[in-house]
Structures are given as C-alpha cells and as structure tokens.
Design a protein around this motif. Sequence first.
Motif, PDB file in Angstrom:
ATOM      1  N   UNK A   1      -6.086  -3.436   1.644  1.00 53.81           N
ATOM      2  CA  UNK A   1      -4.977  -3.881   0.839  1.00 53.81           C
ATOM      3  C   UNK A   1      -3.889  -4.334   1.784  1.00 53.81           C
ATOM      4  N   UNK A   2      -3.291  -5.484   1.481  1.00 53.10           N
ATOM      5  CA  UNK A   2      -2.294  -6.058   2.364  1.00 53.10           C
ATOM      6  C   UNK A   2      -0.952  -6.210   1.666  1.00 53.10           C
ATOM      7  N   UNK A   3       0.103  -5.932   2.363  1.00 53.20           N
ATOM      8  CA  UNK A   3       1.454  -6.185   1.899  1.00 53.20           C
ATOM      9  C   UNK A   3       1.854  -7.524   2.501  1.00 53.20           C
ATOM     10  N   UNK A   9      -2.356  -2.854   6.185  1.00 56.91           N
ATOM     11  CA  UNK A   9      -3.741  -2.715   5.760  1.00 56.91           C
ATOM     12  C   UNK A   9      -3.994  -1.236   5.517  1.00 56.91           C
ATOM     13  N   UNK A  10      -4.506  -0.912   4.324  1.00 57.92           N
ATOM     14  CA  UNK A  10      -4.744   0.474   3.957  1.00 57.92           C
ATOM     15  C   UNK A  10      -6.171   0.638   3.464  1.00 57.92           C
ATOM     16  N   UNK A  14      -6.346   5.827   0.666  1.00 58.88           N
ATOM     17  CA  UNK A  14      -5.007   6.257   1.078  1.00 58.88           C
ATOM     18  C   UNK A  14      -3.884   5.515   0.371  1.00 58.88           C
ATOM     19  N   UNK A  15      -4.157   4.861  -0.768  1.00 53.48           N
ATOM     20  CA  UNK A  15      -3.117   4.067  -1.413  1.00 53.48           C
ATOM     21  C   UNK A  15      -2.467   4.739  -2.616  1.00 53.48           C
ATOM     22  N   UNK A  16      -2.969   5.878  -3.013  1.00 50.59           N
ATOM     23  CA  UNK A  16      -2.404   6.557  -4.179  1.00 50.59           C
ATOM     24  C   UNK A  16      -0.918   6.830  -3.951  1.00 50.59           C
ATOM     25  N   UNK A  20       2.448  -2.261  -3.845  1.00 56.18           N
ATOM     26  CA  UNK A  20       2.415  -3.458  -3.014  1.00 56.18           C
ATOM     27  C   UNK A  20       2.650  -4.671  -3.891  1.00 56.18           C
ATOM     28  N   UNK A  21       3.276  -5.709  -3.349  1.00 49.41           N
ATOM     29  CA  UNK A  21       3.416  -6.956  -4.095  1.00 49.41           C
ATOM     30  C   UNK A  21       2.046  -7.534  -4.399  1.00 49.41           C
ATOM     31  N   UNK A  22       1.191  -7.567  -3.400  1.00 50.28           N
ATOM     32  CA  UNK A  22      -0.156  -8.112  -3.544  1.00 50.28           C
ATOM     33  C   UNK A  22      -1.174  -7.075  -3.098  1.00 50.28           C
ATOM     34  N   UNK A  23      -2.205  -6.914  -3.908  1.00 52.16           N
ATOM     35  CA  UNK A  23      -3.316  -6.042  -3.549  1.00 52.16           C
ATOM     36  C   UNK A  23      -4.571  -6.904  -3.483  1.00 52.16           C
TER      37      UNK A  23
END
Length: 79
Positions: A1-3, A9-10, A14-16, A20-23
Amino acid sequence: MLEPHGDELHHRASVKGLDFDTVVIADTESDSGSDPTSASLRMAYDVMITRARQRLVLGWQGSRLPTHLEGLVRWLRSR
C-alpha cells in the motif's frame, strides 16, 4: 500500500488503524486459491480496502478477475 505523497509501503498485516489517500493492492491473485467466503480472507480485505480515503486500486495477473473479488465488484457497481 502506498501513500502518494509520503510514498509509504506497508505489508497488508500492518495497516489496521491507518488511513491513506490511495491504497494499492497489487497482488490480489495471490489470494485466489483461498476460499472466497473465508472469514479471515474477507476480514483481511475489509481492513485493506477501508484504509483508502480517496482511491482504491486492485491489481492482479491474468485475464480473469480473482474469484474472491467478484462480490466486491458487484458491491462497487451498486454504489
């Protein structure tokens, strides 16, 4: 996933709790062997998808939509 502006980058695990604006979920075909009704798969995608504030991009290799995304596409079209 990128911001987009932070270029973060995640790993999906680990994103809970983050937004982010964009996933971008680029490897959705890697989950296609899983049971599409599996509670753990549905929960993982729920966590990843709901992190997007503005844009969600789903990517996969191959010419067919991964089975576990078919319900999501129907849901998005109903919006």
